[in-house]
Design a protein around this motif. Structure first.
Motif, PDB file in Angstrom:
ATOM      1  N   TRP A 180       0.863  -1.232   0.020  1.00 38.81           N
ATOM      2  CA  TRP A 180      -0.026   0.022   0.140  1.00 38.81           C
ATOM      3  C   TRP A 180       0.704   1.221  -0.081  1.00 38.81           C
ATOM      4  O   TRP A 180       0.380   2.361  -0.453  1.00 38.81           O
ATOM      5  CB  TRP A 180      -0.969   0.017   1.194  1.00 38.81           C
ATOM      6  N   ARG A 181       1.843   1.201   0.738  1.00 37.75           N
ATOM      7  CA  ARG A 181       2.989   2.398   0.842  1.00 37.75           C
ATOM      8  C   ARG A 181       3.136   2.729  -0.786  1.00 37.75           C
ATOM      9  O   ARG A 181       3.514   3.830  -1.032  1.00 37.75           O
ATOM     10  CB  ARG A 181       3.891   1.957   1.754  1.00 37.75           C
ATOM     11  N   GLY A 182       3.553   1.578  -1.325  1.00 41.24           N
ATOM     12  CA  GLY A 182       3.945   1.996  -2.623  1.00 41.24           C
ATOM     13  C   GLY A 182       3.005   2.572  -3.675  1.00 41.24           C
ATOM     14  O   GLY A 182       3.270   3.687  -4.302  1.00 41.24           O
ATOM     15  N   LEU A 183       1.673   2.117  -3.663  1.00 48.20           N
ATOM     16  CA  LEU A 183       0.531   2.571  -4.283  1.00 48.20           C
ATOM     17  C   LEU A 183       0.351   3.963  -3.841  1.00 48.20           C
ATOM     18  O   LEU A 183       0.081   4.806  -4.825  1.00 48.20           O
ATOM     19  CB  LEU A 183      -0.531   1.722  -4.004  1.00 48.20           C
ATOM     20  N   TRP A 184       0.147   4.252  -2.676  1.00 41.78           N
ATOM     21  CA  TRP A 184      -0.008   5.490  -2.055  1.00 41.78           C
ATOM     22  C   TRP A 184       0.939   6.415  -2.496  1.00 41.78           C
ATOM     23  O   TRP A 184       0.819   7.932  -3.042  1.00 41.78           O
ATOM     24  CB  TRP A 184      -0.161   5.426  -0.729  1.00 41.78           C
ATOM     25  N   ALA A 185       2.318   6.144  -2.340  1.00 35.08           N
ATOM     26  CA  ALA A 185       3.222   7.079  -2.781  1.00 35.08           C
ATOM     27  C   ALA A 185       3.480   7.521  -4.198  1.00 35.08           C
ATOM     28  O   ALA A 185       3.631   8.441  -4.726  1.00 35.08           O
ATOM     29  CB  ALA A 185       4.821   6.442  -2.589  1.00 35.08           C
ATOM     30  N   GLU A 186       3.079   6.485  -5.223  1.00 31.07           N
ATOM     31  CA  GLU A 186       2.787   6.862  -6.530  1.00 31.07           C
ATOM     32  C   GLU A 186       1.579   7.493  -7.014  1.00 31.07           C
ATOM     33  O   GLU A 186       1.592   8.131  -8.233  1.00 31.07           O
ATOM     34  CB  GLU A 186       3.045   5.311  -7.381  1.00 31.07           C
ATOM     35  N   THR A 187       0.608   7.460  -6.110  1.00 34.62           N
ATOM     36  CA  THR A 187      -0.548   8.463  -6.652  1.00 34.62           C
ATOM     37  C   THR A 187      -0.785   9.572  -5.496  1.00 34.62           C
ATOM     38  O   THR A 187      -0.556  10.886  -5.847  1.00 34.62           O
ATOM     39  CB  THR A 187      -1.778   7.458  -6.388  1.00 34.62           C
ATOM     40  N   VAL A 188      -1.528   9.175  -4.510  1.00 34.36           N
ATOM     41  CA  VAL A 188      -1.730  10.289  -3.519  1.00 34.36           C
ATOM     42  C   VAL A 188      -0.473  11.266  -2.907  1.00 34.36           C
ATOM     43  O   VAL A 188      -0.802  12.610  -3.165  1.00 34.36           O
ATOM     44  CB  VAL A 188      -2.516   9.901  -2.372  1.00 34.36           C
ATOM     45  N   GLU A 189       0.555  10.657  -2.629  1.00 32.23           N
ATOM     46  CA  GLU A 189       1.600  11.454  -2.304  1.00 32.23           C
ATOM     47  C   GLU A 189       2.057  12.205  -3.302  1.00 32.23           C
ATOM     48  O   GLU A 189       2.745  13.300  -3.218  1.00 32.23           O
ATOM     49  CB  GLU A 189       2.633  10.550  -1.613  1.00 32.23           C
ATOM     50  N   ALA A 190       2.241  11.587  -4.529  1.00 35.19           N
ATOM     51  CA  ALA A 190       2.870  12.249  -5.667  1.00 35.19           C
ATOM     52  C   ALA A 190       1.792  13.442  -5.984  1.00 35.19           C
ATOM     53  O   ALA A 190       2.317  14.697  -6.564  1.00 35.19           O
ATOM     54  CB  ALA A 190       2.985  11.289  -6.827  1.00 35.19           C
ATOM     55  N   GLU A 191       0.470  13.719  -6.161  1.00 36.26           N
ATOM     56  CA  GLU A 191      -0.267  14.393  -6.083  1.00 36.26           C
ATOM     57  C   GLU A 191      -0.313  15.753  -5.367  1.00 36.26           C
ATOM     58  O   GLU A 191      -0.157  16.689  -5.408  1.00 36.26           O
ATOM     59  CB  GLU A 191      -1.684  13.911  -6.333  1.00 36.26           C
ATOM     60  N   THR A 192      -0.043  15.203  -4.066  1.00 36.36           N
ATOM     61  CA  THR A 192       0.263  16.162  -3.163  1.00 36.36           C
ATOM     62  C   THR A 192       1.438  17.116  -3.132  1.00 36.36           C
ATOM     63  O   THR A 192       1.466  18.148  -3.017  1.00 36.36           O
ATOM     64  CB  THR A 192       0.417  15.571  -1.689  1.00 36.36           C
ATOM     65  N   GLU A 193       2.601  16.165  -3.633  1.00 33.45           N
ATOM     66  CA  GLU A 193       3.832  16.851  -3.807  1.00 33.45           C
ATOM     67  C   GLU A 193       3.715  17.734  -5.234  1.00 33.45           C
ATOM     68  O   GLU A 193       4.537  18.842  -5.058  1.00 33.45           O
ATOM     69  CB  GLU A 193       4.848  15.773  -4.178  1.00 33.45           C
ATOM     70  N   ARG A 194       3.060  17.446  -6.178  1.00 36.60           N
ATOM     71  CA  ARG A 194       2.630  18.323  -7.269  1.00 36.60           C
ATOM     72  C   ARG A 194       2.236  19.364  -6.942  1.00 36.60           C
ATOM     73  O   ARG A 194       2.758  20.764  -7.318  1.00 36.60           O
ATOM     74  CB  ARG A 194       1.928  17.498  -8.265  1.00 36.60           C
TER      75      ARG A 194
END
Length: 241
Positions: A180-194
């Motif tokens: 899940w950490r990997g999935l979250w990092a690729e999507t939600v976390e990446a969007e927040t960082e953007r």
């Protein structure tokens, strides 16, 4: 250029809630909770309710066209269909619910055994439609057994009666968390960082990212609706490139 995610890294689906009647005379979906994702309903048509077990105790929330309701992780919920209930479902953390974030309210002896739980929860969308329907009904009815016990316990003893179920749910999903950490990092976390980078750029007077604005049209998944936890699902995906 990559295809933008749905806003906030969430998922959206259309849901026609099951009209299958259960032993208690109520029609509807399979009770479950999510361990890390908040879920929201926008009611399009029909009538019904969502029964919940949470820190607020046992409750029932009416649903009618125009209703908007959402609930946070740990809230056990059961959709009830009083006739033609159809929703748009907005799910936090797209990809995580599909990867096992949802835990059904199966009886305690099944929740205590990870192998037995996986066997009971399984439903392959590759099976023939009749087999999928039978499995979805059976799984729903099994989860209702545990839900009725939990609801009676909460009504008698309060929200503390959910502690053991929460513990068992945690143990069931724990082996999945690293994925899940990997999935979250690729999507939600990446969007927040953007968004963070864009805010910094705007603060500096740099609006270069605006030139990358684009539109995505979701395409309905081909074939018949999926058999989901609570009803027949319509999902969408971006066009193939």
């Amino acid at each position: 250029m990559t295809v933008p995610l749905f806003p906030g890294g969430t998922a959206v689906s259309g849901l026609r809630v099951y009209d299958w009647e259960s032993e208690d005379g109520v029609s509807g979906g399979t009770p479950h909770l999510h361990t890390v994702s908040t879920e929201g309903y926008v009611v399009l048509a029909g009538a019904g309710s969502v029964q919940t077990l949470s820190a607020g105790g046992a409750a029932e929330h009416p649903l009618a066209p125009g209703t908007l309701v959402w609930f946070s992780p740990g809230t056990i919920h059961r959709l009830v269909n009083d006739g033609g209930l159809e929703l748009v479902v907005i799910m936090q953390n797209a990809g995580l619910p599909e990867a096992g974030d949802a835990v059904f309210t199966f009886p305690a002896e099944i929740l205590a055994d990870a192998v037995a739980y996986e066997a009971a929860a399984s439903l392959s969308q590759d099976w023939p439609e009749r087999q999928r329907e039978q499995r979805a009904r059976w799984r729903r009815n099994l989860a209702l057994e545990g839900f009725r016990e939990l609801r009676a316990a909460v009504e008698q003893h309060g929200p503390a009666a959910l502690t053991d179920f929460h513990r068992r749910a945690t143990e069931l999903v724990r082996p999945r968390v690293e994925r899940w950490r990997g999935l979250w990092a690729e999507t939600v976390e990446a969007e927040t960082e953007r968004t963070r980078r864009q805010l910094e750029a705007l603060t500096a007077g740099d609006g270069a990212h605006l030139a990358d604005g684009t539109v995505v049209r979701g395409e309905p998944r081909p074939g018949s609706r999926l058999f989901g936890m609570c009803g027949r699902l319509q999902t969408w995906g971006p066009p193939e490139h």
